[in-house]
Design an enzyme around this catalytic site. Sequence first.
Site, PDB file in Angstrom:
ATOM      1  N   ALA A  10       0.818  -1.215   0.000  1.00 21.88           N
ATOM      2  CA  ALA A  10       0.000   0.000   0.000  1.00 21.88           C
ATOM      3  C   ALA A  10       0.853   1.268   0.000  1.00 21.88           C
ATOM      4  O   ALA A  10       0.479   2.285  -0.597  1.00 21.88           O
ATOM      5  CB  ALA A  10      -0.928  -0.013   1.211  1.00 21.88           C
ATOM      6  N   ASP A  68      10.553  -3.369  -9.365  1.00 23.30           N
ATOM      7  CA  ASP A  68      11.315  -4.118  -8.369  1.00 23.30           C
ATOM      8  C   ASP A  68      12.417  -3.192  -7.882  1.00 23.30           C
ATOM      9  O   ASP A  68      12.992  -2.422  -8.667  1.00 23.30           O
ATOM     10  CB  ASP A  68      11.898  -5.400  -8.955  1.00 23.30           C
ATOM     11  N   GLY A 149      10.254  -0.431   5.022  1.00 23.89           N
ATOM     12  CA  GLY A 149      11.480  -1.138   4.651  1.00 23.89           C
ATOM     13  C   GLY A 149      12.718  -0.550   5.323  1.00 23.89           C
ATOM     14  O   GLY A 149      12.765  -0.333   6.538  1.00 23.89           O
ATOM     15  N   TYR A 150      13.731  -0.297   4.517  1.00 19.34           N
ATOM     16  CA  TYR A 150      15.020   0.177   5.028  1.00 19.34           C
ATOM     17  C   TYR A 150      15.042   1.691   5.259  1.00 19.34           C
ATOM     18  O   TYR A 150      16.092   2.254   5.577  1.00 19.34           O
ATOM     19  CB  TYR A 150      16.144  -0.208   4.049  1.00 19.34           C
ATOM     20  N   HIS A 176      14.674   6.796  -5.413  1.00 20.61           N
ATOM     21  CA  HIS A 176      14.770   5.831  -6.509  1.00 20.61           C
ATOM     22  C   HIS A 176      13.421   5.659  -7.214  1.00 20.61           C
ATOM     23  O   HIS A 176      13.310   5.797  -8.424  1.00 20.61           O
ATOM     24  CB  HIS A 176      15.243   4.494  -5.912  1.00 20.61           C
TER      25      HIS A 176
HETATM   26  P1  ITT Z   1       5.684  -5.820  -3.908  1.00 22.96           P
HETATM   27  O1  ITT Z   1       6.580  -6.884  -4.494  1.00 22.96           O
HETATM   28  O2  ITT Z   1       4.341  -6.324  -3.434  1.00 22.96           O
HETATM   29  O3  ITT Z   1       5.514  -4.644  -4.798  1.00 22.96           O
HETATM   30  P2  ITT Z   1       7.850  -5.422  -2.020  1.00 22.96           P
HETATM   31  O4  ITT Z   1       7.778  -4.944  -0.598  1.00 22.96           O
HETATM   32  O5  ITT Z   1       8.388  -6.780  -2.275  1.00 22.96           O
HETATM   33  O6  ITT Z   1       6.397  -5.218  -2.601  1.00 22.96           O
HETATM   34  P3  ITT Z   1      10.030  -4.465  -3.743  1.00 22.96           P
HETATM   35  O7  ITT Z   1      10.158  -5.832  -4.307  1.00 22.96           O
HETATM   36  O8  ITT Z   1      10.005  -3.344  -4.706  1.00 22.96           O
HETATM   37  O9  ITT Z   1       8.703  -4.355  -2.825  1.00 22.96           O
HETATM   38  O10 ITT Z   1      11.181  -4.121  -2.749  1.00 22.96           O
HETATM   39  C1  ITT Z   1      11.916  -5.122  -2.114  1.00 22.96           C
HETATM   40  C2  ITT Z   1      12.256  -4.689  -0.725  1.00 22.96           C
HETATM   41  O11 ITT Z   1      13.158  -3.572  -0.791  1.00 22.96           O
HETATM   42  C3  ITT Z   1      11.087  -4.228   0.136  1.00 22.96           C
HETATM   43  O12 ITT Z   1      10.438  -5.293   0.769  1.00 22.96           O
HETATM   44  C4  ITT Z   1      11.786  -3.306   1.108  1.00 22.96           C
HETATM   45  O13 ITT Z   1      12.408  -4.062   2.123  1.00 22.96           O
HETATM   46  C5  ITT Z   1      12.877  -2.682   0.247  1.00 22.96           C
HETATM   47  N1  ITT Z   1      12.422  -1.408  -0.312  1.00 22.96           N
HETATM   48  C6  ITT Z   1      11.872  -1.197  -1.548  1.00 22.96           C
HETATM   49  N2  ITT Z   1      11.592   0.090  -1.732  1.00 22.96           N
HETATM   50  C7  ITT Z   1      11.945   0.723  -0.590  1.00 22.96           C
HETATM   51  C8  ITT Z   1      11.880   2.048  -0.147  1.00 22.96           C
HETATM   52  O14 ITT Z   1      11.384   3.030  -0.906  1.00 22.96           O
HETATM   53  N3  ITT Z   1      12.332   2.350   1.066  1.00 22.96           N
HETATM   54  C9  ITT Z   1      12.842   1.395   1.868  1.00 22.96           C
HETATM   55  N4  ITT Z   1      12.913   0.100   1.542  1.00 22.96           N
HETATM   56  C10 ITT Z   1      12.487  -0.237   0.316  1.00 22.96           C
END
Ligand code: ITT
Length: 193
Positions: A10, A68, A149-150, A176
Amino acid sequence: MEIIFATNNAHKLSEVQAVLGEGFRLVTPRDCGVTEEIPETQATLEGNALQKARYLYERTGRDCFADDTGLEVEALGGAPGVHSARYATDGHDFAANNRLLLKNLAGQQNRRARFRTVIALILNGEEHLFEGIVEGRIIDTERGAEGFGYDPLFQPEGSGSTFAEMDAAAKNAVSHRGRAVRKLAAYLHGIDK
Ligand code: ITT
């Protein structure tokens, strides 16, 4: 214009909708009856983004895009990279991922890192890729409660705040995903005239 965005996250949905603007209505896979987890089994961000977009296109026949993202830490040889979601565990356990990252960087002087996003768009059956990168560093302790996330550990270059200390607009301006989505938006606006 309505377009499917292959995410169940979300936070990502609202970040991307904010950048694309009113002219585009984002629809989720679930809205189109795709309720199963979309496979992400490739070895690169590009491969995974294309795999997710192709999966949706084959099932719906509709315009769609997938992204991704990976966090690439220099001192860890680019890890966690394509494995960012499942760095510490099989699930999306953000707290465990952050703990493992700090553990693996303990005593490390080189804190350079970058987030990289790849978006794969399938429009009228044609594939297009867009990339966005933000350089920065991993700090020693988590700061901030925004984002996901991070974000609490990542400080973008030129800023004293982590992404988790920024509101969505400030993060999108330099992130990014913001950068990749602005390229996507410019492309879509260009052909939508
Ligand atoms: P979906 O596959 O359902 O889109 P996801 O959480 O797996 O969601 P991503 O594959 O794009 O999303 O990202 C992989 C991981 O990288 C994600 O679970 C976070 O831990 C980290 N990540 C991605 N974008 C981030 C952001 O903007 N800020 C911080 N961490 C991020």
